[in-house]
Design a protein around this motif. Sequence first.
Motif, mmCIF file in Angstrom:
data_model
loop_
_atom_site.group_PDB
_atom_site.id
_atom_site.type_symbol
_atom_site.label_atom_id
_atom_site.label_comp_id
_atom_site.label_asym_id
_atom_site.label_seq_id
_atom_site.Cartn_x
_atom_site.Cartn_y
_atom_site.Cartn_z
ATOM 1 N N THR A 96 37.390 8.067 6.217
ATOM 2 C CA THR A 96 35.611 8.561 5.912
ATOM 3 C C THR A 96 34.789 7.358 6.898
ATOM 4 O O THR A 96 35.385 6.305 7.050
ATOM 5 C CB THR A 96 35.169 8.358 4.865
ATOM 6 O OG1 THR A 96 33.987 8.980 4.591
ATOM 7 C CG2 THR A 96 35.482 7.433 3.755
ATOM 8 N N GLN A 97 33.595 7.528 7.036
ATOM 9 C CA GLN A 97 32.547 6.723 7.410
ATOM 10 C C GLN A 97 31.864 6.227 6.207
ATOM 11 O O GLN A 97 31.328 5.042 6.105
ATOM 12 C CB GLN A 97 31.664 7.032 8.604
ATOM 13 C CG GLN A 97 32.251 7.480 9.698
ATOM 14 C CD GLN A 97 31.154 7.796 10.873
ATOM 15 O OE1 GLN A 97 30.213 7.085 11.125
ATOM 16 N NE2 GLN A 97 31.139 9.193 11.403
ATOM 17 N N ASP A 98 31.804 7.091 5.068
ATOM 18 C CA ASP A 98 30.884 6.620 3.973
ATOM 19 C C ASP A 98 31.637 6.299 2.885
ATOM 20 O O ASP A 98 32.555 7.276 2.350
ATOM 21 C CB ASP A 98 30.004 7.742 3.686
ATOM 22 C CG ASP A 98 29.295 8.593 4.867
ATOM 23 O OD1 ASP A 98 28.819 7.522 5.478
ATOM 24 O OD2 ASP A 98 28.987 9.418 5.271
ATOM 25 N N ILE A 99 31.507 5.146 2.389
ATOM 26 C CA ILE A 99 32.451 5.068 1.028
ATOM 27 C C ILE A 99 31.551 5.624 -0.280
ATOM 28 O O ILE A 99 30.451 5.615 -0.312
ATOM 29 C CB ILE A 99 32.769 3.453 0.666
ATOM 30 C CG1 ILE A 99 33.552 2.827 1.968
ATOM 31 C CG2 ILE A 99 33.229 3.097 -0.566
ATOM 32 C CD1 ILE A 99 34.713 3.313 1.761
ATOM 33 N N ASN A 100 32.482 6.313 -0.914
ATOM 34 C CA ASN A 100 31.731 6.704 -2.368
ATOM 35 C C ASN A 100 32.650 6.515 -3.432
ATOM 36 O O ASN A 100 33.702 5.632 -3.657
ATOM 37 C CB ASN A 100 31.579 8.089 -2.069
ATOM 38 C CG ASN A 100 32.614 9.012 -1.597
ATOM 39 O OD1 ASN A 100 33.886 8.561 -2.215
ATOM 40 N ND2 ASN A 100 32.610 10.176 -1.038
ATOM 41 N N GLU A 101 32.444 7.230 -4.676
ATOM 42 C CA GLU A 101 33.021 6.844 -5.879
ATOM 43 C C GLU A 101 34.593 7.077 -5.769
ATOM 44 O O GLU A 101 35.282 6.438 -6.380
ATOM 45 C CB GLU A 101 32.482 7.731 -6.857
ATOM 46 C CG GLU A 101 31.223 7.274 -7.477
ATOM 47 C CD GLU A 101 30.739 8.026 -8.620
ATOM 48 O OE1 GLU A 101 31.308 8.203 -9.651
ATOM 49 O OE2 GLU A 101 29.660 8.472 -8.508
ATOM 50 N N LEU A 102 35.052 8.201 -5.066
ATOM 51 C CA LEU A 102 36.384 8.488 -4.717
ATOM 52 C C LEU A 102 37.101 7.050 -4.183
ATOM 53 O O LEU A 102 38.411 6.884 -4.701
ATOM 54 C CB LEU A 102 36.515 9.495 -3.656
ATOM 55 C CG LEU A 102 37.838 10.140 -3.630
ATOM 56 C CD1 LEU A 102 38.308 10.653 -4.792
ATOM 57 C CD2 LEU A 102 37.976 11.133 -2.360
ATOM 58 N N SER A 103 36.521 6.244 -3.698
ATOM 59 C CA SER A 103 37.233 5.076 -3.129
ATOM 60 C C SER A 103 37.517 4.320 -4.194
ATOM 61 O O SER A 103 38.436 3.129 -3.873
ATOM 62 C CB SER A 103 36.259 4.204 -2.020
ATOM 63 O OG SER A 103 35.754 5.179 -1.229
ATOM 64 N N SER A 104 36.902 4.132 -5.222
ATOM 65 C CA SER A 104 37.385 3.323 -6.444
ATOM 66 C C SER A 104 38.490 3.641 -7.373
ATOM 67 O O SER A 104 38.914 2.860 -7.931
ATOM 68 C CB SER A 104 36.094 3.256 -7.450
ATOM 69 O OG SER A 104 35.865 4.629 -7.917
ATOM 70 N N TYR A 105 39.238 4.797 -7.022
ATOM 71 C CA TYR A 105 40.189 5.138 -7.784
ATOM 72 C C TYR A 105 41.679 4.404 -7.087
ATOM 73 O O TYR A 105 41.732 4.430 -5.894
ATOM 74 C CB TYR A 105 40.310 6.662 -7.591
ATOM 75 C CG TYR A 105 39.391 7.254 -8.684
ATOM 76 C CD1 TYR A 105 39.675 7.851 -9.982
ATOM 77 C CD2 TYR A 105 38.037 7.813 -8.151
ATOM 78 C CE1 TYR A 105 38.670 8.163 -10.689
ATOM 79 C CE2 TYR A 105 37.229 8.290 -9.022
ATOM 80 C CZ TYR A 105 37.715 8.421 -10.168
ATOM 81 O OH TYR A 105 36.841 9.066 -11.097
ATOM 82 N N ARG A 106 42.158 3.983 -7.801
ATOM 83 C CA ARG A 106 43.451 3.069 -7.453
ATOM 84 C C ARG A 106 44.328 3.970 -6.509
ATOM 85 O O ARG A 106 45.264 3.550 -5.886
ATOM 86 C CB ARG A 106 43.944 2.399 -8.537
ATOM 87 C CG ARG A 106 44.691 3.235 -9.514
ATOM 88 C CD ARG A 106 45.473 2.633 -10.672
ATOM 89 N NE ARG A 106 46.063 3.439 -11.668
ATOM 90 C CZ ARG A 106 46.714 2.885 -12.869
ATOM 91 N NH1 ARG A 106 46.853 1.703 -12.980
ATOM 92 N NH2 ARG A 106 47.267 3.765 -13.535
ATOM 93 N N ASN A 107 44.523 5.253 -6.970
ATOM 94 C CA ASN A 107 45.604 5.901 -6.092
ATOM 95 C C ASN A 107 45.110 6.859 -4.992
ATOM 96 O O ASN A 107 45.813 7.616 -4.420
ATOM 97 C CB ASN A 107 45.911 7.271 -7.255
ATOM 98 C CG ASN A 107 47.234 7.728 -6.881
ATOM 99 O OD1 ASN A 107 48.272 6.929 -6.862
ATOM 100 N ND2 ASN A 107 47.453 9.068 -7.063
#
Length: 759
Positions: A424-435
């Motif tokens: 993605t170009q946009d980091i969102n909350e999904l990026s914080s999940y370790r898996n």
Amino acid sequence: MEQEKEEANSRKRKEAPNSSASATERDGPPSHIQDREPQAKKARLSTILFTDNCEVTHRQLCELLKYAVLGKSAVPKPSWCQLSHQKQLNNVVVFILKGMSQLHFYRFYLEFRFLRKTFRHKFSLPSPTSSFLFDIIGLQKKKSARSFRRTVEGPLISATLRSSIDLQNDPIIQKYGYKNVGLTKCLLTKEEMKTFHFPLPGSPNYENFILTKYTGFITDSSPLFGLDCEVCLTSMGKELTRISLVTEGGYCLIDELVKPDLKILDYLTSFTGITKEILNPVTTKLKDVQKLLRELLPPDAVLVGHCLDLDLRVLKMIHPYVIDTSLLYAGKQGRRFKLTFLARVILGKDIQCPNKLGRDGIEDARAALELLQYFLKYGPKKIAEFNLEALAANQEQGDKEEAAHMRCVLKCLESMGQKLLFLTQDINELSSYRNCQTIKCSSNKKVLEQARVEVPLFPFNIVEFSFQPFPPLFAEEMKNSMKTKWTQMSTVYAGPFSKDCNVGALKKVFSSLGPVHSITLVLETYRPYFSIQYEVLEAAQLALETMNGSLLEGSCIRVRRLVTELTLECDTLVRELEQDSENQGTIYVAGIGETFKEHLLEQSNLFPDLEAVILPKEVKSRKQKNYCFLKFKTVNSAQVALEILKGKDWKLKGRNALTPRHLQAWLKDIHPEPAMPMGLRIVPPLMERHIFRTRKVNHPKIVAWRWSRKIEKLYHSLSPGTFCLILMPGTKNAFGSHPGLGLMKIKEEEESDTPGVRV
């Protein structure tokens, strides 16, 4: 020279058998072993079971993705489509075109050539939410500090919430009052049965339904019978596979498996527990069950069930004395609670337990009967004090939290030691999940480059491209322009006629080609011409192809389409629509009557490759329209069927389909108003021209064409057996929202470049 050629050809002929043998040794075991060990089947998709509006919710999309990634050992099969041989999938790739909607796809339909010709399976998406990514992978956003705390014990919740309930405004109190009522007060009225689509004598589409012996006089002591039916899915929709009937004491009167006449497309085993092996030896048919019910039910029998209208429709029977517990216990704004919820809260019973395979029809029929008996014994006030609305809200919250924890794709992938790839170009909350392995890219071009390298390494991939959405005013203008364009394309002009022509006869002739929206006399000509606006494009095209140059009302007429700025390339668009992969193997048939389905079934041996019959209905009256779409496995089968249908004495007319079902649904949504008056001036799309003039490089039309080509190259780089899903999530602006669009396909080992490749 000739001698050398002959020698070369001779060598090839001699080498051919050896090369064939070596190929056999290299590719697999000898033929006699292959007979015992068939080749692995390919994963396949089928979506002929779409709902009427072709819309797939984010939750349904999540069901499909989880099943595609994890298989039936972890999650149930999706109910809205079929994915066969899931184990043969290599990986799953979701391309999200952020900022795009259905409006982009239909406005730049010709530019999206690869997508429309390759992806046979298309569907609408609802308006986007702020948590679109989380919704499609089944993940709840991280809870705030004020999130609900789940309470496990239902009676305890009931006790704490009773004090806050307003009994006077409870819908059950408002309908039945505070005092206990008798059985006859709980019966659905004729108007209620009509509202909730119960089959009734004389109602449209129920002419062939069987009537029970219901001539008895109903009293508060009339006998009660609990009824529940299980169904499967065939090409004609839902068909009966099991019926359960119990008496007031809970005694089972009927518990029969039923085999449908048509080929079963989905046994819905996760819901019914019925499999192919279970149903194979069954010989009982629907007509046997109908006969048995007519014999067993007394004239004053009262049928009790949950969503009983569905049961009676699959039974194809009419019985006017019914009590539906989903309506008896209805909440605010007619909310209908699930049977499992009511059984747990009211009766203290757990039914349809998750550790069982499918439902127990006898258990469900008994539960519905006991819910009615509880209502009659304790009265409406006792039910209202349960505060069902609040209990349901608490349970739903708890179920969501549990589902997010237990059934999220990330959680299941983690248990398998694997990760999700998110480009993605946009980091969102999904990026914080370790898996979740997130790779942030600086541009769409970088996302594309990374996808080619990384996607083959992960079982589940989300590749997100970001595009600038249409400006609000531009989007609305484009939407109105599309509405006008499809109206003009679906309108034909016929004439000249004599001044004393019979308008009624004209309307009958043109209506035989499809439903007519309006017929208008053109006053600007010396001799009468008529403007005929059809509801579907196929009917207008059929009029152009079959009526032009014909003799009608004593006049040799011409039939043509109005040439405007919006219809200049209409012929090109019609040809491309015909080549749309979703239209391949589908034909449009006009002039059908109420008994067309029966005729088709009686002569089904003439159409062996028929997959589905799509019979549109009027929205309000639910009356069947005078046209349909027939979907076949191959293009050749469709053409053969079209010639057969035209050659019979059914007075039918038809052609290849032009309007995919998802497009029909979208056009209905953007075209709720009557046709535009003939004298009204159409404002040209000035804003679009302005944008095109000032931003030639980034015009949406060029962007659509360019990215269709790039996605095509990326698609061809994927390995065979990849489940590919392209999502245009939709957009929101100051004027409203624009729904999204989904396209999906399983890439095969060798794919033809011609459209209509079956997946």
